[in-house]
Enzyme design. Structure first.
Site, PDB file in Angstrom:
ATOM      1  N   HIS A   1       0.809  -1.219   0.000  1.00 14.35           N
ATOM      2  CA  HIS A   1       0.000   0.000   0.000  1.00 14.35           C
ATOM      3  C   HIS A   1       0.843   1.271   0.000  1.00 14.35           C
ATOM      4  O   HIS A   1       0.500   2.258  -0.633  1.00 14.35           O
ATOM      5  CB  HIS A   1      -0.931  -0.011   1.210  1.00 14.35           C
ATOM      6  CG  HIS A   1      -1.940  -1.112   1.136  1.00 14.35           C
ATOM      7  ND1 HIS A   1      -2.458  -1.737   2.234  1.00 14.35           N
ATOM      8  CD2 HIS A   1      -2.505  -1.694   0.064  1.00 14.35           C
ATOM      9  CE1 HIS A   1      -3.312  -2.661   1.844  1.00 14.35           C
ATOM     10  NE2 HIS A   1      -3.359  -2.658   0.542  1.00 14.35           N
TER      11      HIS A   1
ATOM     12  N   GLU B   1     -16.985  -5.175 -25.471  1.00 12.39           N
ATOM     13  CA  GLU B   1     -16.122  -5.903 -24.538  1.00 12.39           C
ATOM     14  C   GLU B   1     -16.095  -7.387 -24.863  1.00 12.39           C
ATOM     15  O   GLU B   1     -15.349  -8.141 -24.269  1.00 12.39           O
ATOM     16  CB  GLU B   1     -16.657  -5.769 -23.108  1.00 12.39           C
ATOM     17  CG  GLU B   1     -16.754  -4.361 -22.629  1.00 12.39           C
ATOM     18  CD  GLU B   1     -17.304  -4.295 -21.223  1.00 12.39           C
ATOM     19  OE1 GLU B   1     -16.510  -4.189 -20.289  1.00 12.39           O
ATOM     20  OE2 GLU B   1     -18.541  -4.343 -21.060  1.00 12.39           O
TER      21      GLU B   1
ATOM     22  N   ASP C   1     -11.948  -6.231 -20.815  1.00 13.09           N
ATOM     23  CA  ASP C   1     -12.722  -7.453 -21.038  1.00 13.09           C
ATOM     24  C   ASP C   1     -12.558  -7.973 -22.465  1.00 13.09           C
ATOM     25  O   ASP C   1     -12.530  -9.180 -22.688  1.00 13.09           O
ATOM     26  CB  ASP C   1     -14.207  -7.213 -20.723  1.00 13.09           C
ATOM     27  CG  ASP C   1     -14.473  -7.364 -19.235  1.00 13.09           C
ATOM     28  OD1 ASP C   1     -13.995  -8.353 -18.655  1.00 13.09           O
ATOM     29  OD2 ASP C   1     -15.128  -6.486 -18.649  1.00 13.09           O
TER      30      ASP C   1
ATOM     31  N   CYS D   1     -12.167   2.817 -23.549  1.00 12.50           N
ATOM     32  CA  CYS D   1     -12.156   3.154 -22.128  1.00 12.50           C
ATOM     33  C   CYS D   1     -11.462   2.105 -21.257  1.00 12.50           C
ATOM     34  O   CYS D   1     -11.452   2.225 -20.045  1.00 12.50           O
ATOM     35  CB  CYS D   1     -13.571   3.402 -21.613  1.00 12.50           C
ATOM     36  SG  CYS D   1     -14.609   1.948 -21.649  1.00 12.50           S
TER      37      CYS D   1
HETATM   38  C1  PEP Z   1     -13.256  -2.878 -19.740  1.00 16.96           C
HETATM   39  O1  PEP Z   1     -13.657  -4.041 -19.643  1.00 16.96           O
HETATM   40  O2  PEP Z   1     -12.305  -2.527 -20.480  1.00 16.96           O
HETATM   41  C2  PEP Z   1     -13.897  -1.812 -18.942  1.00 16.96           C
HETATM   42  C3  PEP Z   1     -13.569  -0.542 -19.106  1.00 16.96           C
HETATM   43  O3  PEP Z   1     -14.799  -2.202 -17.998  1.00 16.96           O
HETATM   44  P1  PEP Z   1     -14.383  -2.767 -16.547  1.00 16.96           P
HETATM   45  O4  PEP Z   1     -12.887  -2.650 -16.418  1.00 16.96           O
HETATM   46  O5  PEP Z   1     -15.125  -1.935 -15.566  1.00 16.96           O
HETATM   47  O6  PEP Z   1     -14.854  -4.176 -16.636  1.00 16.96           O
HETATM   48 MG    MG Z   2     -15.503  -4.464 -18.614  1.00 21.99          MG
END
Ligand code: PEP
Ligand code: MG
Length: 677
Positions: free
Chosen positions: A304, A540, A564, A611
């Protein structure tokens, strides 16, 4: 009595956060719950007790449950263990980020001069200054500990008061970290708060007080005993949690003996701190005007303290060995957090070179921060939107300061986690409204609840699944519980009166899922008498990417979730402890799916954002821009540097690089196209 035999399969076994999820679930039931492993038995409602079992990934536990609600407790615990005990991508992501941003030390120690000490890089940056060894910061003088005990009632009262004060301090500390934009790091103190409420620990202290010990004596003995037990565990990740016990333990102890907050006593000039180890509280309290960086004899890059150092931009090297503690105070040194090196008593040339590197590091940081409010435009004039991934109101405020042009991903799960009931419509509405207002007119994409898989919730029971990542998660789970989704959509649409909101659905794999989710938004908009908002889907799952041309007929936008998408394309669990090296979003197969999505979207006049974590990876940024991504959505601290990088290349160069990447055979070949940043 019920007896369960379960295998713990989440990445890090029963360490702090998963153990907390287990204990919190157990605490919801009246039944007595005991957990047994390797000949040891623990109270299933006590975090410390569960931690000391030292359960690692893949090991079996036996659970004995006795009481009126034993059936419900058994079902809930089975489900939560099967679902991975709440272990999201956060920890592996941090570990991967650490590995990427802080290369392992170069040069074999035998070839290095005696004044060069090597450790493990923990936070990048260069510091030059005198060393100052932190001695006994956590120690409370023995004569105070040994004070004569009062009556049982007096000592119990003293203990309760000290615990209440410690709770107050931790809550403030936690809030300050959130305000400094380190929300994930702030969560570390949740574990400390949990320890302060640990039944098992408190009853052990109570027993000692009843046997005539003072509150301070009793507390010190029990904490020392438990910390030793945790430290002795084979698993280094679990053993590292002993620091948490010491940290919170000494906080209470100092309060018990009237030593107050016990802040670090530092010289009045800036220093490089040397310590055996630093506790999370100590690191979070470091004053950056007095501390240039730190190095520790112990600790690890995922501890941490290291996580907090990175959040505070303090250069840090850990695990240097005990030799570092022998260095004399005041000795001039150069600390290189990037390469994990401490040069003691450097010559003038080394100091001058280090000075240049420090200046370059500070200048790059400053320049990207100063230009953070400017748009990110490539050298040939293409504007890329750089927006934020956030989880709450405080992060929205930080995002604006960091130059975010909007929110590309609001993970609404944060509102639903760490509680026993879902938030109602009103509570959700207020949060979404506050976020859109904090963004001051910039667009906010709200992702509907994405739970299940790696993100279970105790109050949403999903039957145990052999493969939760392939089970009821994301939009599937919400469509199976339409009331939950409808309530969330109502709250979002009501908040859309206060600023530009968009909705996107997670984990869409099938046209019917999109249809049903979209239909629900249109119905709720009619019910409320408000206009619908732009609607998009996350890409995803390879199915969504491959059908992007079909989806593009109706969706307003796409956002590629590379975390994902990589997991499902390469069939590598995103939390897998030993396959992290294979899970690279720059794999040409993932890039081809992104390219297909962008082509289909642009052909239909729709835009595409990215994202996942890949959007903040310096090696991936030119490739994503070259593939045609219109928006990059990244964690708040990365916004200024992502914008700065976009300004350094042309879209034409990026397109050429992307074309080369699409022809590569492996992720390593793609990475070789661009030098590491
Ligand atoms: C992803 O899967 O890239 C995403 C942005 O969603 P999470 O990381 O919240 O699953
Ligand atoms: Mg995701």
């Amino acid at each position: 009595m019920k007896e369960l035999h379960l295998t713990v399969h989440n990445a890090t076994g029963l360490h702090a956060r998963p153990a907390k999820v287990f204990v919190n679930t157990a605490k919801q039931f009246k039944a007595d719950i005991r957990v047994q492993h390797g000949g040891k038995r623990a109270n299933g409602k006590s975090l410390i007790s569960v931690l000391t079992l030292g359960v690692e990934r893949g090991q079996q536990i036996a659970i004995f449950i006795e009481g009126e609600d034993e059936d419900e407790a058994a079902a809930a615990l089975t489900a939560i263990v099967a679902a991975g005990l709440g272990e999201g991508a956060a920890e592996p992501a941090v570990a991967v980020a650490t590995a990427a941003s802080t290369p392992t030390p170069a040069a074999a120690p035998t070839a290095t001069p005696a004044n060069v000490l090597h450790g493990v890089p923990a936070a990048p940056g260069v510091a030059i200054g005198p060393l100052f060894r932190l001695r006994n910061v956590s120690e409370v003088p023995a004569h105070l500990i040994g004070a004569v005990a009062g009556t049982d009632a007096e000592e119990t009262h003293r203990l309760q008061t000290a615990i209440a004060q410690a709770r107050e301090q931790l809550t403030v500390l936690r809030r300050q970290l959130v305000q400094r934009g380190a929300a994930a790091e702030a969560a570390i103190f949740d574990v400390h708060l949990e320890i302060l409420e640990d039944d098992d620990l408190l009853s052990a202290v109570g027993d000692r007080i009843r046997r005539g010990e003072s509150a301070a004596q009793a507390w010190q003995s029990v904490i020392t005993e438990r910390a030793q037990a945790v430290a002795a565990l084979d698993d280094p990740l679990l053993a590292g949690r002993a620091a948490d016990l010491h940290d919170v333990g000494y906080r209470v102890l100092r309060l018990l003996v009237g030593a107050g907050e016990g802040g670090l006593r530092l010289p009045d000039h800036p220093v490089i701190l040397v310590a055996q180890d630093l506790t999370p509280s100590e690191t979070a309290n470091l004053d950056p005007t007095r501390v240039l960086g730190f190095c520790t004899a112990a600790g690890g890059p995922t501890a941490h303290a290291a996580i907090i150092a990175r959040a505070l931009s303090l250069p840090a090297v850990v695990s240097m060995g005990a030799g570092v503690l022998d260095l004399a105070d005041g000795t001039l040194a150069v600390l290189d957090g990037q390469n994990g090196v401490l040069v003691v008593a450097p010559d003038a040339v080394t100091v001058a070179q280090a000075q240049q590197r420090r200046e370059r590091w500070l200048a790059a940081r400053l320049a990207s921060e100063q230009a953070a409010a400017e748009p990110a435009i490539t050298t040939d004039g293409v504007r890329i939107e750089v927006v934020a991934n956030i989880g709450g109101v405080a992060e929205a405020e930080r995002a604006v300061q960091a130059g975010a042009e909007g929110v590309g991903l609001l993970r609404t799960e944060f509102l639903f986690l760490d509680r026993n009931d879902p938030p109602d419509e009103e509570e959700q509405f207020r949060v979404y409204r506050d976020i859109v207002q904090a963004m001051g007119g910039r667009p906010v994409i709200v992702r509907t609840l994405d739970i299940g898989g790696d993100k279970p919730l105790p109050y949403i029971r999903v039957p145990a699944e052999a493969n939760p990542f392939l089970g009821e998660r994301g939009i599937r789970l919400c469509l199976a519980r339409p009331d939950l989704l409808r309530q969330q959509v109502r709250a979002i649409l009501r908040a859309s009166a206060y600023g530009p909101l968009r909705i996107m659905f997670p984990m869409v794999a099938d046209w019917n899922e999109w249809q049903r989710a979209r239909q629900m938004v249109l119905e709720v908009a009619r019910e409320l008498g408000v206009p619908p908002v732009p609607l998009g889907i996350m890409v995803e799952v390879p199915a969504a990417a491959l059908l992007a041309d079909v989806f593009a007929r109706e969706v307003d936008f796409f956002s590629v979730g590379t975390n994902d998408l990589t997991q499902y394309t390469l069939a590598v669990d995103r939390q897998h402890p030993s396959l992290a090296g294979m899970s690279d979003g720059l794999h040409p197969s993932v890039l081809r799916l992104i390219a297909h999505t962008v082509e289909a979207a642009h052909a239909a006049g729709k835009w595409v954002g990215v994202c996942g974590e890949l959007a903040a990876d310096p090696q991936a940024i030119p490739i994503l821009v070259g593939l045609g991504a219109d928006e990059l959505s990244v964690g708040v601290p990365a916004i200024p540097t992502v914008k700065a990088q976009v300004r350094t290349f042309s879209r034409a160069e990026a397109e050429q690089r992307a074309r080369q990447a699409l022809r590569c055979a492996t992720a390593a070949e793609v990475r070789a196209l661009l030098p590491a940043a």
